[in-house]
Write an enzyme that holds these catalytic residues in place. Structure first.
Site, mmCIF file in Angstrom:
data_model
loop_
_atom_site.group_PDB
_atom_site.id
_atom_site.type_symbol
_atom_site.label_atom_id
_atom_site.label_comp_id
_atom_site.label_asym_id
_atom_site.label_seq_id
_atom_site.Cartn_x
_atom_site.Cartn_y
_atom_site.Cartn_z
ATOM 1 C CD GLU A 189 -2.922 -1.130 2.344
ATOM 2 O OE1 GLU A 189 -4.036 -1.656 2.159
ATOM 3 O OE2 GLU A 189 -2.615 -0.538 3.406
ATOM 4 C CD GLU B 89 -3.522 -6.417 3.407
ATOM 5 O OE1 GLU B 89 -4.241 -5.677 4.121
ATOM 6 O OE2 GLU B 89 -2.278 -6.295 3.331
#
Length: 476
Positions: free
Chosen positions: A119, A264
């Site tokens: 991220e 995720e």
């Protein structure tokens, strides 16, 4: 006879495939004071028929335990290492040789992806990784290609869903974030050229956490939410709407056929009003059923590979996003399951198979000495303990109904267990004592530390001090 043997073998293969949880993997993070041994984790995955795992590093000692298992592995490169790969191809080439090629032998590790960063374009990072991520991705893929591995092993970037948005419109208004749009277009076209997937992390829970006006039922999959209309498409849950916003963004970038993998997705079980086992079970039940249907989303009507977040709780994770960050695990810190589920989505709920042969430290707890009457030193000692361990369950969590002495005992015990039951860690200016009686109460677990499976934590206790203080101040 030969035909009969072929038939028997075919039936065996079909049985094995039926028992596997198709398309579902799991993230395994190790930001814990004591970690499960990798061999224990491998057995947990096998026992639960999960054949994909996503790691957050490429630690050789850890990765080697997946050799010969057939489990598909995604290696990770942390954000802090991106600059060295961006600046120097030789570093990337060396990394691939030492962390990928070395595991690829007969009976070796089934490495499928390399996750470059994690991220990296989060808004909260304020552009810190904008100049290093894409060059690092290119160099890692180049090194994989040079090693003759590029056809089998792909490099990609796990992205948070905040790299795209639809503003106030529906998914059809979706596009990559304006401040990084040009960069994202370059990245997705590179992924397309190399037949690598776009890896995205999607969290319906965070929509609830961050927006008090978000319709609760839209986070789940049972069809009770008011649908959202987008042109001629109706959306009944946040997951479909979010993923289709990405699909539109990829279309507008000129690469509509890039494979999408959900890196995720999950639901925490503690430390927030929406984070509890009941809501987590509701989420997973609906999600697994959806995955079993193989219908995908309105604009992505096919199978989607996903990695659940996460395998276990991690008591040293940063709680800057929220106290719930330490409670994403399907399993507790010791690898024991939290609630029944069915990974296949067929509704045959049962407790997942927990970690086996776990070695716990001595059955003893550090508690507030019941003979203490003067409570003036309690708060300062709780501050000390909670700055160095995990007290997140005391605020909105499973232990928030404890009385003052109970909360002190919880904080003292968490510190004591984090310090591997060092007797010097159960003093607290004479307020505490070691007890052989289980201090747990209904719904509130006072854990016992496990014997660590190896010193490969990604975070030290010291880095948790400030976050622990914040959590302690919030619960006082």
């Amino acid at each position: 006879m030969a035909r009969a043997m072929v038939l028997i073998w075919a039936c065996f293969i079909l049985l094995v495939m039926t028992n596997l949880v198709e398309g579902i993997g799991v993230n395994w993070g190790t930001q814990m004071s004591q970690n499960l041994h990798p061999s224990v984790v491998v057995q947990m995955l096998k026992d639960n028929k999960i054949n994909k795992v996503k790691l957050f590093s490429a630690d050789h000692w850890t990765v080697k335990y997946f050799a010969g298992t057939g489990i598909e592995v995604m290696l990770g490169i942390p954000n802090v290492e991106l600059s060295k790969f961006a600046d120097d191809y030789d570093h990337a080439e060396k990394w691939v040789k030492e962390n990928v090629t070395t595991h690829l032998h007969d009976g070796g590790v089934n490495i499928r992806y390399v996750a470059v960063g994690n991220e990296p374009f989060l808004k909260s990072y304020k552009g810190a990784n904008l100049k290093t991520t894409f060059p690092a991705l290119k160099n890692i893929q180049k090194a994989l290609n040079a090693a003759g591995l590029g056809d089998k092993i792909k490099a990609t970037i796990p992205q948070n869903a905040d790299v795209y948005s639809s503003d106030t419109g529906g998914p059809s208004h979706g596009n990559f974030r304006s401040d990084i749009r040009d960069l994202m277009v370059q990245i997705v076209r590179f992924l397309h050229e190399n037949k690598a997937p776009f890896l995205v992390n999607i969290y319906p829970f965070l929509s609830l956490y961050e927006n008090k006006h978000f319709p609760v039922e839209f986070a789940f999959f049972d069809g009770n939410a008011k649908p959202v209309q987008d042109n001629n498409v109706q959306y009944h849950n946040m997951f479909d709407a979010n993923l289709d916003t990405l699909v539109w963004s990829l279309k507008k970038a000129g690469v509509p056929d890039v494979k999408v993998v959900v890196g995720e997705i999950g639901w925490p079980t503690d430390s927030d009003p929406y984070a509890n086992a009941t809501m987590a079970k509701k989420f997973y039940d609906g999600f697994f059923k959806k995955m079993a249907s193989k219908k995908g989303t309105p604009l992505h009507p096919s199978d989607i590979d996903v990695y659940l977040f996460s395998l276990t709780d991690e008591n040293l994770k940063s709680i800057e996003p929220g106290d719930f960050e330490r409670h994403w695990g399907i399993f507790r810190y010791d690898g024991q399951p939290k609630f029944p589920m069915d990974f296949t989505g067929n509704g045959n709920d049962k407790m997942p198979v927990g970690a086996k042969n776990i070695q716990y430290q001595e059955h003893q707890w550090c508690i507030m000495n019941p003979d203490i009457k003067n409570m003036t030193l309690v708060i300062s000692n709780m501050e000390y303990a909670c700055a160095r361990t995990d007290c997140t369950s005391l605020k909105y969590g499973t232990c928030n109904k404890l009385d003052e002495a109970g909360k002190a005992s919880y904080a003292f015990n968490m510190y004591f267990q984090t310090m591997n039951q060092d007797v010097e860690a159960c003093v607290f200016q004479g307020l505490a004592k070691i007890s052989n009686k289980n201090a747990s109460s209904t719904g509130c677990l006072f854990p016992i530390a496990i014997m660590s499976g190896g010193g490969r934590t990604e975070l030290t206790i010291v880095t948790s001090v400030f976050a622990g203080l914040l959590a302690l101040f919030a619960l006082l």
